[in-house]
Write an enzyme that holds these catalytic residues in place. Sequence first.
Site, PDB file in Angstrom:
ATOM      1  N   ASP A 144       0.826  -1.213   0.000  1.00 57.06           N
ATOM      2  CA  ASP A 144       0.000   0.000   0.000  1.00 57.06           C
ATOM      3  C   ASP A 144       0.863   1.267   0.000  1.00 57.06           C
ATOM      4  O   ASP A 144       2.090   1.211  -0.037  1.00 57.06           O
ATOM      5  CB  ASP A 144      -0.952  -0.054   1.209  1.00 57.06           C
ATOM      6  CG  ASP A 144      -2.319   0.509   0.887  1.00 57.06           C
ATOM      7  OD1 ASP A 144      -2.409   1.385  -0.001  1.00 57.06           O
ATOM      8  OD2 ASP A 144      -3.306   0.099   1.534  1.00 57.06           O
ATOM      9  N   ASP A 204      -9.686   3.782  -3.842  1.00 58.42           N
ATOM     10  CA  ASP A 204     -10.379   2.543  -3.461  1.00 58.42           C
ATOM     11  C   ASP A 204     -11.796   2.487  -4.034  1.00 58.42           C
ATOM     12  O   ASP A 204     -12.528   3.478  -4.016  1.00 58.42           O
ATOM     13  CB  ASP A 204     -10.482   2.435  -1.937  1.00 58.42           C
ATOM     14  CG  ASP A 204      -9.154   2.043  -1.297  1.00 58.42           C
ATOM     15  OD1 ASP A 204      -8.140   1.957  -2.020  1.00 58.42           O
ATOM     16  OD2 ASP A 204      -9.149   1.823  -0.074  1.00 58.42           O
TER      17      ASP A 204
END
Length: 484
Positions: A144, A204
Amino acid sequence: MLSILAQGLLAASVVAVNNGLARTPQMGWNNWNSLGCDVSEALLLDTSRKLVDFGLRDVGYNYVLLDDCWQDGRGDDGYIRVDEQKFPHGLKWVAGQLHDQGLLYGMYSSSGEFTCARYEGSLDHEEEDAKSFASWDVDYLKYDNCYHRGRFGYPEVSFNRYNVMAKALKATKRDILFSLCTWGEDYVHTWGMSIANSWRVSGDIYDHFNRPDALCSCTDAKDPFCVAPGTHCSVMNIINRVAPYVDKGAPGGWNDLDMLEVGIGGMSDAEYVAHFSMWAAIKSPLLIGADLRTLSPEALSILNNPAVIAVSQDPLGKSAALVSRNLTVPKDQYGEGETQIWSGPLYPNDQLVIFLNAANEDLEIITSLDEIFVRHGPGGSAPHTKEKWDLYDLWAKRMDTSVAKKVINSPPGTLNGVKGWYNSTETPYKAGLEAGDERLLGTKVGVAAPGEIKVKVPRHSLKMYRMRSQKGPIKGYTITRDEL
Ligand SMILES: *[C@@H]1O[C@H](CO)[C@@H](O)[C@H](O)[C@H]1NC(C)=O
Ligand SMILES: *[C@@H]1O[C@H](CO)[C@@H](O)[C@H](O)[C@H]1NC(C)=O
């Protein structure tokens, strides 16, 4: 004869990271979309058994991915610690349990001082953490982008930061699929393939088909300097963002449209069908996000459709591309609405075509062979536009809900309900396509010929066809692997 344009496109091939992994887009399950931080050893083991029992492993979903929130700080020795409450036997033991079932094990960290949920991150501890992952028999790392201490804003800065982990993983000598969760920042679609097997292209995903949200500020890829990719991006937002660079995906490295929302509950059945189909057509990784312990039969029968998965796992590894977009259609209360036509080559000599209706009404979408084959030659110059093509509906053989219910309710450890279903562990998709397996071909529903092609598509859904020339392969125009 190839047109000059087609030759140019074919020559512009992509070289992906050469670790031998992800030759087709990776498939599996990840806990984040439905469960967030609620992770445990029991969750991973229960899920692995469902993947096997539901026949999902045997249509290709072989990675079990643990997302954030497994960490318990870092020891004085520099090595990251695992939360022993959540994982009492440790992660190497979990990996062993998964491997025994023919599954692979993946996990998560962030290229930052913290992870996105503010646990211990891997920035400046890449070597120790890569060694830990390898020692736990990890097969996949999702990496991430939170809390990177400002080390972004220019492609080379992000590249260098991610490359430290790429090198550390390589140094372990274990095959670890490397998946960048970079939200499309710093033009990752131009450098991700040099060091990784996939890279996220957007903020996202959230469980809506096309609702705009202030938290997803980047609306399309025409704004490359978008600095807040966000956390609430709809299916249509992500599709439009990746559309200009779908061609960057190739065997070994893929555009990642984020994990699937199918079955979580925010979209209609038809919207989930559209979401899943587009992810397969664009060659995104297919990672189930739903909790398999409570999966609905309808969701199972979307996720296990082998005719659509065969598009995702197609040996050519070529994404479909957007060939036409119509914004002059009925809009919804958000001012959103459009129709799109997507098209792209499929192994061995077929063509995929998708009619996507994201408008606010049922519509007839109109196209032609000239448009469908525009990338084979502009203005109808490709020989393909003179042929007749059989259209095979890739959703026609979707599993009946009653059968899916039986699969879900079968006693643990039995495979009763899925007898006769396609099994890619036994017959890989390439072999199935070469054998002309009807379960991969779909059902013939019509013919596309020169002239107008009209398809009725209900609101917020799509039609997805495999096209096969009635005369066989088009002479003088064979797409081979080398040309890709
Ligand atoms: C698929 O095939 C493999 C290999 O033959 C077999 O072990 C597995 O049980 C099959 N899966 C299903 C769901 O029938
Ligand atoms: C766009 O869609 C509308 C509504 O279906 C239709 O009337 C119009 O002809 C379409 N435009 C194009 C260029 O296809």
